[in-house]
Design a protein around this motif. Structure first.
Motif: not given
Length: 200
Positions: A131, A135, A138, A142-143, A146, A176
């Motif tokens: 996962h 992530l 991307e 994108r991180v 999140k 994250h």
């Protein structure tokens, strides 16, 4: 590569010794993958039994062990690594970036360094079933999105008095956040130093 006898878990103990002073720095464990990376590269890799993954010694702290020589004992069941350390193998007040099986205690904050080491390994290897790797693939934006989402969920849990769910939300936020740091090329040490500079 010299034949090495592995134990029933596929591991061999490896002793790191300072080549200049003769001081024994630490005992770790290696599997074929970490041994290969070590002897074919310039720095020491171990295998973390707690994380069940390769561990690049010094990745979090910058205190790498630079390999100069390595030997296998007469029974071929122990490895001696003669190294030049970039810094202390462990600190008196903080045990560097050692996985759990090497730590003197299970102090909570150290899990952040352990988690960051795992994230960095996923970033390097980019396994298909990870996962974290997905992530990171991307992109940083994108991180970052999140992190914003998880911060909102943690804040909402606190505001609504959800004390049972709050630790999990904060754990998601921390994970994250560390992933964002890895994506942006920032180490936890930079954050720790910034926090230390604000203490006084």
């Amino acid at each position: 590569m010299t034949d090495v006898k592995l134990d029933d878990k596929g591991l061999v103990p490896a002793i790191a010794q300072d080549i200049n002073t003769g001081q024994v720095l630490m005992l770790g464990y290696m599997n074929p993958g970490s041994l290969k990376r070590t002897v074919e590269g310039t720095q020491v890799w171990f295998y973390s039994r707690s994380q069940e993954d390769l561990w690049h010694k010094g990745e979090v702290s910058g205190n790498y062990l630079n390999l100069r020589e390595w030997y296998v004992d007469c029974d071929a069941d122990t490895i001696l690594l003669k190294v030049e350390p970039d810094g202390p193998a462990c600190h008196t007040d903080q045990m560097d970036d050692l996985p759990a099986e090497y730590e003197a205690s299970d102090g909570g904050p150290r899990v952040l360094d352990e988690l960051f080491a795992v994230i960095k390994d996923r970033q390097r290897a980019m396994p298909d079933d990870s996962h974290t790797a997905k992530l990171l693939s991307e992109g940083t934006s994108r991180v970052a999105q999140k992190v914003i989402e998880e911060a909102g969920e943690a804040a909402l849990a606190a505001a609504t008095g959800d004390t049972e769910g709050l630790p999990g939300e904060i754990a998601d936020l921390l994970y994250h956040t560390l992933t964002l740091m890895a994506s942006a090329g920032v180490s936890p040490n930079a954050v720790w130093e910034e926090l230390r500079s604000r203490r006084g």
